[in-house]
Design an enzyme around this catalytic site. Structure first.
Site, short mmCIF file in Angstrom:
data_model
loop_
_atom_site.label_atom_id
_atom_site.label_comp_id
_atom_site.label_asym_id
_atom_site.label_seq_id
_atom_site.Cartn_x
_atom_site.Cartn_y
_atom_site.Cartn_z
CG ASP A 205 -1.23 8.41 -7.40
OD1 ASP A 205 -1.94 8.77 -6.45
OD2 ASP A 205 -1.62 7.64 -8.29
CB THR B 172 -4.37 4.30 -6.41
OG1 THR B 172 -4.83 4.48 -5.08
CG2 THR B 172 -5.17 3.22 -7.10
CD GLU C 273 -18.06 -4.93 0.60
OE1 GLU C 273 -18.55 -4.62 -0.49
OE2 GLU C 273 -18.71 -5.02 1.65
CE LYS D 98 -17.54 -6.77 5.55
NZ LYS D 98 -17.35 -7.37 4.21
NE ARG E 206 -5.82 -2.77 2.99
CZ ARG E 206 -6.13 -2.01 1.93
NH1 ARG E 206 -5.26 -1.88 0.95
NH2 ARG E 206 -7.27 -1.38 1.87
CB THR F 22 -2.92 8.75 -1.80
OG1 THR F 22 -3.95 7.85 -2.20
CG2 THR F 22 -2.89 8.82 -0.28
CE LYS G 169 -2.77 13.04 -5.94
NZ LYS G 169 -2.83 11.87 -6.82
NE ARG H 234 42.19 19.87 -13.11
CZ ARG H 234 41.01 20.10 -12.55
NH1 ARG H 234 40.38 19.10 -11.94
NH2 ARG H 234 40.49 21.30 -12.54
#
Length: 1502
Positions: free
Chosen positions: A530, A532, A647, A715, A749, A829, A1001, A1285
């Site tokens: 996953d 997050t 944000e 933006k 980012r 995800t 998933k 051996r």
């Protein structure tokens, strides 16, 4: 060394069966399915349902339609319990016994023990015979029971979670629920009982009621000031009743009382408070927010981090308190439960005076179990589905019964030993029968009276066969399984006590919840993860920004407190107010943005006025262009509530600088700046963000002060903003472009910020057109986007932001190590494609030079190619040498497969041979028609440089597949497309699946696990990962912030993703080699003893007589040979842990299954047979050739057999020691204790007089130890038996050494070498230790990298067009770029820049290099933004009507046209500043009306 330009080719995967042979498949599949069908809880039939609120059930809900009778099963609903446990008190014994008897060996021993109950075959007491099996089953059952009790405790923790349901006032819920299952826990007698302090409780209740009264008064004042109208919120309703106060209300008064999740019923009214998890799927009746909107966090369901908005059913919004819910009467008609989390069709039936009225319910009006209420004080709802009927539970599977791969591989080996036992028994039976037939007529004394019906040579052959099964039963060691369980328990303890994977921050240890899978950790081939909460923290950090061509860096969050305090104090010397005093840091933001240089530049209005204006405009855009809500916490601090962490970080960064967003009052935005107490702006329009637009804009007007100009603030992604910039911004655009490239190289980012001053006339015309687009009935979204695009042009660039999506500690390094180990990592995800790709680069999942193959679902878009055609095109384009269709015809559709003939294969092969691929892509393939249907895939060029180049799709970074959820659903719909997906995906280095549901998933795991037979590990931390965790061979849950659902369903629980490397590389590696070595040596040591018994049958007429005294054989697997194999399983290690961590490449030996399999098993069996021959025949002929006695008498059988048994014991213990890599003190003890006990037992047992009890070996000490045959026999047999051996080990480590042998020798002879950092071992020289944050803070852009662009570069100042990959290729384009990017020889840019390619197979569009890291998570088309748009549209309509009325009255009064009444100061200015600031910093030579610079010469694209 020069880097190779050839593509890094992943090994061709080959489909392989999970098990070897039909016997193992039969044992695995049939038994497991039988157990699941018999004991898995069967949910009640869940069809369409009708939920009755405050009314009795109708007659049709009762059997025979008689009220008061038994309720039909269709009207009884599943309880709200979540159960991950496997057993109950009733099912524990039968289910556990069935699981244990899946082991063939247990079935065999049970049969042998039953056989010995018959006197004919008894050896000792029948009760003693079956006792070992009972002990083994009991110990295993106790271990399984303990594991399941821990699951019960985890289930109990979830099911006992508190919530609030309507109670009191004689309220009764008429809907019927099923019977609850019982959960169990281990009682703790030392737990201290809580002492109830009644005085403290009374004081708490007073304080709660005081707080409640204050909150109600505050909300009443806010409601009256905000609207001037008394709403139901202001009438004193209990809309914000705190949960603690509700729980203490009187029982006779309707209230929302405290209850637990498992007691929540269908049809109950429940009240969810802020930050509480939702216990069931509910429909919203009312919320605390305006217009009954609620915000929920769904990352437990779909992995998306942004908040989703939900709204109440309009017909139920009056249900705002317990009294209203008590009196309400209606019913809800629901569809049958299903797995689609984005679809729900129900209806509320309200009873009117004349007839009932139905109101629709959809998914936007419901909150699902597993979501968390955010930014909303409370929600009242009605429960629709509970427990197994909820969406999240339907997407999860039942608790599976997992077995390790080693244990599954043991079944065929046990079958081989059983076959060997059968052959031995058949040989003895046939030989004995034939000998009796031959000797009985001759009068053999031992065959006296063997001519009866029940005792004759014919029937005695069958008796001998059964006796041989008992005699040679040790060919399958009964103590093997219990030894494995014990060893795995110790390995689980080692994992728990490993401090290297103990998370000190939360004091959490790595916990093995399933103890029988430790060796599987060393064989993992695929990891499904996953994103997050697993790879990321879901927290943002405003790291840097570029404003006016200058980069500003904040202090990193890990800077020491003293340094950060100094920087903050320095920044506050010029700041009017500290944001830390005014605002509360959101939970999604890690640290505040502090930069003293920025504060200084912001205040330098006299010396640097233009740059100061850019700074003020930049942070005004951050503070005003968003959908964030502002409120106050209990301490009166300003608190931001954002739909996404992005944000929240942006608005908080503006507040940290001094531009504090104070809130939104309907259409009025309030912001406090460092230069004014408060400014107010009228919000006119919000042009919302979508994944297609990749931008957000607002239109605002200043309503206080002197400046009333219209402003457009935007933006978005850099390419989208750059396309819409006004001419004449070459310098700032070039500098910002360079900075964006620098930010992207750091994995940040980015967003670009811009603005525009609007003309009144232009806006009025646009506003009318926008309103018309909002009310159009067809293609509304397309019309709105088209109209919005007309306004978002001629923008003025302000700068760019750089936010870090904070990863979990050590994630990039962990994924890089996993890839070095040869493990393929897939990420599944719920986030959108751009976010998934961005995280893929930052976590090292996607290589910087990777070639991305993007596959998207059609989604009903006719312009997109079908997913199967996209996958087929990718196979032909990027893997032509694999010839997938030729060698895997199952990927073809049925119509093509029917015409698939051998001559066609030959023609294809001959065509391929005649046109070999000289380069990465042959000319024939370039001009051939591509199966995508959109024409051939052609490369395209800009006017400056070749974006793709001739080697597109063949970069050295290999291939990586990115597929979205709809594409995955289409690919998994048919068998041939599923097989094509498997063939393409397994040839890629990494796979990223975005926008996938929990069920998908699990389907991804099954695709690889069942299709390839590969060992899969799934790791996640949320409820949406449960199905994936349960489907994988190993499920790992992360004890994060998303509850315990994933941990409760997992096999291993870790606190951090980075711990996975040590769990696999160290504990997995050690456990696999320990268990493999132990099992093989277990089989070996028993074959040695059985071999000696078998060879003796030649000399006893195949009568199954024991050559050993029986007690020696009885104690063989208990005292004589058990300790060395147990020591191997617990203490052995073939290499040190620090080497395994430093060199992940060593993991491949376990991943490839080198240490356990049929070949190694055969070698050990052959060696055991050889040693049994040496021991038996050497000693036998030594004793029988010449008597060992001094008196010349013949020897007794137990004289040489005792020598044999002691020789066997010493041989197998020494052999186990040779196979042990680490000789610790415990290993020495384990190897010595067996022979020592055997010697002591022989000495003591041989002197026990017959008066105590009779034995055949009494007095044997007088002949055994004085004999030279005894001593020389032991020495000779040990040397000869161990010689093969020993020679092989010497040759193997000296001349055929593998990497592990080499590293062991390096550690033994050169312990001073630092394996991790020595460059000769693939490491790097140790440099100054620097954390990732320090590296990010101290890394500076290359000197001269951001200098102004050259004239040639400035001449190419063009918007970035949307390239068409099918456009014809222009000749004569320069191969070298002429843009002003930093030189590729720079160390940082040479290593960090992405140079791979991206191919979108759905459109054929291609691009080169990594994108700028743009990402902006926000709900698209949510109810909250829809309500906001509706209000703004109504306000805009009112303004137009009022303006029209004023203009009409003016014309009537003055007889003139009001055309020129508008202010002339609104157009053309480039300043987003308060008027007094603009006047104070305006230059003297600035003209009153600035003109737009003429566009510079531009070079068109070729």
């Amino acid at each position: 060394m020069a880097r190779s330009k050839q593509p890094k080719k992943a090994p061709t995967p080959k489909s392989r069966k999970k098990s070897s042979g039909w016997m193992s498949a039969l044992g695995d599949l049939s038994a497991e399915r039988l157990i699941e069908r018999l004991f898995s809880s069967k949910p009640r039939p869940s069809g369409p349902r009708t939920i009755y609120i405050n009314e009795n059930l109708p007659d049709e809900c009762y059997e025979h339609n008689k009220p008061g009778g038994k309720v039909k099963k269709t009207c009884i609903y599943n309880t709200n319990q979540a159960l991950t446990s496997k057993y109950s008190l009733i099912t524990f014994i039968p289910r556990n016994l069935l699981e244990q008897f899946r082991r063939i060996a247990n079935v065999f021993f049970l049969g042998i023990d039953i056989l010995q109950f018959f006197p004919k075959f008894s050896t000792i007491s029948a009760g003693l015979v079956i006792l070992p099996l009972i002990i083994i089953l009991a110990i295993t059952a106790a271990k399984d029971g303990y594991e399941d009790v821990k699951r019960h405790q985890s289930d109990r923790h979830v099911n006992q979670s508190p919530t609030h349901a309507l109670t009191g006032g004689n309220y009764v819920n008429p809907n019927q629920m099923g019977r609850k299952a019982r959960t169990y826990r281990i009682p703790n007698p030392f737990r201290r009982k809580k002492v109830i302090d009644e005085e403290k409780i009374a004081e708490d209740e007073k304080e709660l009621r005081r707080t409640h009264t204050a909150q109600s008064e505050r909300h009443r004042r806010e409601a009256e000031l905000g609207s001037g109208v008394v709403t139901p919120r202001a009438q004193g309703d209990d809309y914000d009743e705190p949960p603690e106060a509700a729980s203490t209300a009187s029982g006779n008064t309707p209230h929302f009382g405290r209850t637990v999740w498992e007691d929540v019923q269908v049809g109950s009214f429940i009240k969810i408070y802020n930050n509480e998890s939702v216990p069931a799927d509910i429909v919203i009746c009312a919320t605390s927010e305006p217009e009954n909107v609620a915000f929920v966090e769904t990352k437990n369901l779909d992995g998306e981090t942004n908040l989703k908005s939900r709204h109440a059913v309009d017909a139920l919004t009056y249900l705002r308190n317990a009294n209203e819910c008590m009196l309400a009467q209606f019913r809800i008609e629901c569809e049958a439960p299903h797995v689609d989390m984005y679809k729900l069709n129900s209806a509320v039936v309200m009873y009117g005076e004349d007839a009932s009225v139905k109101h629709a319910i959809d998914a936007q009006m419901c909150i699902l179990r597993g979501t968390v209420l955010r930014n909303t004080e409370w929600v009242i709802g009605v429960v629709l589905y509970t427990g197994l009927d909820t969406k999240i539970m339907l997407n999860s599977g039942g608790t599976p019964s997992k077995r390790s791969k080693v244990e599954r591989q043991m079944n065929p080996q046990v079958m081989v030993n059983l076959l060997l036992l059968a052959v031995i028994s058949i040989v003895c039976a046939i030989a004995d029968s034939q000998i009796e037939k031959q000797r009985q007529p001759q009068g053999a004394y031992w065959l006296y009276d063997d001519n009866r019906p029940g005792d004759n040579p014919s029937i005695n052959g069958v008796i001998t066969f059964l006796q041989a099964l008992i005699t040679f039963q040790n060919v399958i060691p009964i103590s093997l399984y219990i030894s494995i369980e014990f060893v795995r328990t110790c390995q689980a303890a080692f994992i728990y006590f490993d401090k290297e994977i103990w998370y000190e921050k939360t004091d959490s240890a790595t916990l093995a919840r399933s103890w029988n899978l430790s060796d599987d950790l060393g064989q993992i081939e695929y990891i499904m993860s996953d994103k997050t909460g697993t790879l990321t923290q879901n927290k943002m950090l405003f790291r840097q920004c570029s404003i006016g061509g200058k980069i500003y860096k904040g202090e990193p969050e890990d800077t020491d407190d003293e340094k950060r305090a100094k920087a903050k104090a320095k920044s506050l010397e010029t700041s009017s107010q500290s944001s830390s005093e005014a605002t509360k840091l959101p939970a999604e933001v890690l640290a505040r943005f502090v930069d003293p240089d920025l504060e200084a530049d912001l205040r330098a209005t006299d010396t640097n006025g233009a740059h100061s204006r850019s700074l003020i405009g930049f942070f005004n855009v951050l503070g005003l262009c968003h959908t964030v809500l502002a409120g106050q916490d209990a301490n009166g601090k300003l608190e931001y509530k954002a739909q996404s962490p992005d944000e929240a970080a942006l608005v908080q960064a503006a507040a940290d600088v001094g531009f504090i967003f104070k809130g939104r009052d309907k259409e009025v935005l309030k912001i406090q700046t460092p230069f004014a107490a408060e400014e107010q702006y009228e919000l006119l329009n919000v042009l919302e963000f979508t994944s297609a637009r990749k931008r957000m804009s607002v239109v605002i007007r200043r309503i206080d002060g002197d400046d009333h100009r219209l402003l457009l603030l935007s933006k978005g992604a850099d390419n989208v903003i750059f396309e819409r910039l006004a001419k004449g911004q070459t310098e700032i655009r070039s500098q910002t472009d360079e900075h964006l490239q620098y930010f992207a190289s750091l994995g940040l980012r980015t967003l670009c910020l811009a603005y525009r001053v609007l003309d009144e006339a232009e806006y009025d015309a646009w506003s009318k057109e926008y309103h018309d687009a909002e009310v159009v009935l067809e293609n509304r979204e397309e019309k709105i986007d088209e109209v919005s695009d007309k306004l978002e042009k001629d923008l003025r660039l302000l700068g760019a932001t750089a936010i870090e999506d904070k990863l979990q500690d050590g994630v990039p390094e962990a994924i890089a190590d996993l890839k070095r180990a040869g493990i393929k990592v897939w990420v599944a995800t719920g986030d959108k494609l751009e976010t998934a790709i961005s995280i893929g680069y930052s976590t090292n999942l996607l290589a910087k030079e990777a070639n991305l193959i993007i596959v998207r679902g059609t989604g009903g878009d006719p312009d997109r190619s079908p997913v199967y055609d996209q996958l087929r095109g990718a196979a032909d384009e990027f893997f032509p040498e694999e010839q997938i269709e030729e060698f895997h015809p199952e990927v073809l559709p049925p119509d093509e497969l029917a015409h698939y003939q051998r001559p066609t294969i030959l023609r294809r092969l001959s065509s391929h041979a005649s046109h070999p691929h000289d380069g990465p892509l042959s000319s024939s393939s370039q001009h051939s028609q591509h199966p995508l249907g959109g024409g051939p895939l052609r490369r395209f060029n800009t006017g400056v440089s070749s974006l793709v180049g001739p080697d597109n799709g063949h970069k050295p970074g290999g291939f990586s597949l990115v597929i979205d959820g709809s594409g995955l659903a289409e690919a998994l719909a048919e068998d041939w497309s599923k097989e094509m997906l498997l063939q393409v995906s397994t040839r890629c280095e990494a796979v990223v699946c975005c926008r996938v549901s929990p069920k998908q998933k699990a389907q991804i795991v099954h695709l690889v696990k069942d299709g390839m037979g590969a060992m899969c590990l799934a790791i996640g931390d949320g409820a949406n990962d449960v199905s994936m965790i349960q489907a994988a061979d190993i499920g790992v849950g992360i004890t994060g912030e998303e509850g315990l659902q994933a941990v409760n369903s997992s096999d291993y629980a870790i606190a951090q993703f980075r711990f996975l490397t040590r769990l696999l590389f160290v504990h997995g590696h050690w456990s696999y080699i320990r268990n493999s070595n132990m099992i093989l040596n277990f089989f070996y040591k028993n074959i040695v003893a059985i071999g000696v018994l078998f060879w003796f049958q030649i000399y006893c007429e195949w009568s199954t007589t024991y050559v050993f005294e029986y007690t020696y054989l009885l104690f063989w697997n208990v005292f004589w040979s058990l300790c060395p194999v147990i020591a191997i399983g617990i203490f052995d290690r073939n290499i040190d842990d620090d080497i395994l961590v430093a060199l992940p490449e060593l993991y491949r030996y376990g991943r490839e299954g080198r240490w356990f399999g049929g070949w190694r098993f055969t070698i050990y069996m052959l060696e055991a047979g050889f040693q049994s021959i040496v021991i038996f025949f050497f000693i036998l002929y030594a004793y029988t050739s010449t008597s060992s006695r001094n008196d010349g008498w013949d020897i007794d059988m137990y004289e040489f057999s005792t020598t044999m048994v002691i020789s066997c014991v010493m041989a197998v213990n020494l052999y186990n020691g040779i196979n042990t890599y680490a000789w610790t003190g415990w290993v020495w003890f384990a190897i010595i204790i067996g022979p020592l006990l055997c010697w002591l037992y022989t000495i003591i047992y041989n002197v026990i007089p017959p008066t105590s009890f009779f034995t055949f070996v009494y007095g044997d000490n007088n002949f055994l130890f004085p004999s030279a045959y005894y001593w020389f026999g032991l020495l000779q047999t040990l040397l000869v038996a161990m010689l093969p051996r020993y020679i092989w080990k010497t040759i193997k480590e000296g001349y055929l050494a593998d990497d592990i042998d080499i590293m062991r020798q390096i550690r033994a002879f050169h312990p001073e070498i630092d394996v991790k950092n020595d460059p000769r071992l693939g490491g790097r020289l140790k440099s100054k230790a620097m954390t990732g944050q320090e590296e990010l803070q101290h890394r500076q852009p290359p000197e001269g990298a951001f200098e102004p662009a050259s004239d040639a570069a400035q001449a190419t100042d063009l918007p970035r067009p949307s390239f068409d990959s099918n456009a014809p290729r222009s000749p004569g384009v320069l191969s070298q770029s002429s843009h002003n990017y930093p030189p590729t020889s720079d160390r940082m840019y040479g290593q960090r820049q992405a140079t791979g390619s991206r191919t979108d197979m759905s459109t054929g569009r291609r691009s080169l290099g990594q994108d700028r890291g743009f990402d902006f998570s926000q709900e698209e088309g949510g109810i909250a933004i829809q309500r906001m748009q509706s209000h703004l549209s109504e306000a805009s309509q009112r303004r137009r009507q009022e303006k029209g009325s004023r203009n009409f009255a003016s014309r009537l009064l003055h007889g003139t046209s009001p055309r020129k009444e508008r202010s002339s100061g609104g157009g053309g200015s480039s300043n987003v500043l308060p008027p007094f600031i603009r006047r104070s910093i305006r230059r003297k030579d600035t003209p009153p009306k600035p003109t737009v610079a003429a566009p510079e010469p531009q070079q068109p694209p070729t």
